[in-house]
Design a protein around this motif. Structure first.
Motif, short mmCIF file in Angstrom:
data_model
loop_
_atom_site.label_atom_id
_atom_site.label_comp_id
_atom_site.label_asym_id
_atom_site.label_seq_id
_atom_site.Cartn_x
_atom_site.Cartn_y
_atom_site.Cartn_z
N SER A 62 10.46 -5.77 -19.56
CA SER A 62 9.00 -5.63 -19.37
C SER A 62 8.39 -6.98 -18.98
CB SER A 62 8.40 -5.08 -20.67
OG SER A 62 7.05 -5.39 -20.78
N ILE A 63 8.85 -8.04 -19.60
CA ILE A 63 8.35 -9.38 -19.26
C ILE A 63 8.76 -9.77 -17.84
CG2 ILE A 63 8.59 -11.85 -19.84
CD1 ILE A 63 8.78 -11.00 -22.79
N ASP A 64 10.00 -9.47 -17.49
CA ASP A 64 10.49 -9.79 -16.14
C ASP A 64 9.68 -9.04 -15.08
OD1 ASP A 64 12.39 -11.46 -17.22
OD2 ASP A 64 14.03 -9.99 -17.10
N GLU A 65 9.32 -7.81 -15.41
CA GLU A 65 8.53 -6.99 -14.47
C GLU A 65 7.16 -7.63 -14.24
OE1 GLU A 65 9.27 -4.39 -12.66
OE2 GLU A 65 7.19 -3.98 -12.00
N VAL A 66 6.54 -8.11 -15.33
CA VAL A 66 5.24 -8.78 -15.19
C VAL A 66 5.41 -10.04 -14.33
CG1 VAL A 66 3.39 -9.98 -16.42
CG2 VAL A 66 4.31 -7.85 -17.35
N ALA A 67 6.46 -10.81 -14.63
CA ALA A 67 6.70 -12.06 -13.87
C ALA A 67 6.87 -11.76 -12.38
CB ALA A 67 7.93 -12.77 -14.42
N SER A 68 7.47 -10.61 -12.08
CA SER A 68 7.71 -10.28 -10.66
C SER A 68 6.41 -9.94 -9.93
CB SER A 68 8.71 -9.12 -10.53
OG SER A 68 8.07 -7.91 -10.90
#
Ligand code: NAP
Length: 233
Positions: A62-68
């Motif tokens: 979920s964090i990686d998705e936000v970062a993307s």
């Protein structure tokens, strides 16, 4: 235009922080983990520069998705946090882990992922601790209090490690005004009796301190207490 990410952006305090940055003209990513409807309602209230993002700080994907979805970031506000009350001898390890996973490990997980953006912008981080980091609170919250103590330590250590590129500070609010704390609430009465200003804390006033810390280029490794004078009472 300033870009801001607020975790737990639909909470009592999160909403006030999002509103403050929107009023300043920022683009605000409002993180929610379960409150999608509240996030959509906040978009209706605050307008299209508020961008809801699904953000569960216990979930790296979920964090990686936000970062993307982020191209630039000036301010990270680590606001998400959970609370519970358990007598210490009934406190289960699983509950301690749940609280720490959100309040401490989750905060660290999200921060780590956002550091490259903040280095690039020479931005800043504001963590949300609590006066319970410094004061035993009303009892039966050792796990929560310890988690907020960890947020304070983390703030100071991270400030040293990221200086002079990224400033890291924290706010430590007292008990916030909330609809469930009506005038007859015993906790509210106890708080108001001790606080020098005789009141609970308005979330807008905490948001003001968050905004100040995000702007004041001479501050890092600091914790501002906003408690209506509770600790001094
Ligand atoms: N309320 C107080 O009196 C008080 C006093 C001192 C400090 N604080 C601190 O201030 C901050 C905000 O408090 P509040 O009372 O405004 O919060 P709140 O209304 O109790 O809401 C908790 C927030 O945490 C988010 N959250 C929960 N689990 C999460 C997860 N796994 N990943 C990401 N976000 C998650 C929730 O998001 P969803 O709803 O989307 O799940 C929600 O936005 C917290 O850090 C709290 O410890 C509060």
């Amino acid at each position: 235009m300033k870009h801001v990410l607020v975790s737990g952006g639909t909470s009592t305090l999160g909403k006030a922080i999002c509103s403050m940055f929107i009023a300043e003209g920022a683009r605000v990513y409002c993180g929610y983990s379960s409150s999608e409807q509240k996030a959509q309602e906040l978009v209706r209230q605050l307008g299209p520069f508020l961008i809801p993002v699904l953000l569960d700080v216990t979930d790296q994907a979920s964090i990686d998705e936000v970062a993307s979805r982020i191209t630039t970031l000036d301010v990270l506000v680590n606001n998400s946090g959970v609370f519970s009350v358990h007598p210490v001898q009934e406190l289960q390890t699983e509950e301690v882990q749940r609280i720490f996973d959100i309040n401490v490990t989750g905060l660290m997980r999200l921060t780590k992922c956002m550091i490259p953006f903040l280095k690039a912008s020479k931005g800043s981080i504001v963590n949300v601790a609590s006066i319970n980091a410094f004061h035993p609170g009303f009892g039966q919250t050792v796990h929560y209090d310890a988690s907020k103590g960890a947020v304070v330590s983390y703030t100071k250590s991270l400030a040293r490690e990221l200086a002079p590129f990224v400033r890291v500070n924290a706010v430590a609010p007292g008990l916030l005004k909330a609809p469930y704390l009506d005038e007859e609430n015993p906790l509210r009465k106890l708080y108001e009796q001790r606080a020098l200003l005789g009141s609970l804390v308005d979330a807008d006033q905490v948001a003001l301190a968050v905004q100040f810390l995000s702007r004041c280029s001479a501050m890092t490794a600091e914790v501002i207490t906003i408690d209506a004078g509770y600790l001094a009472g």
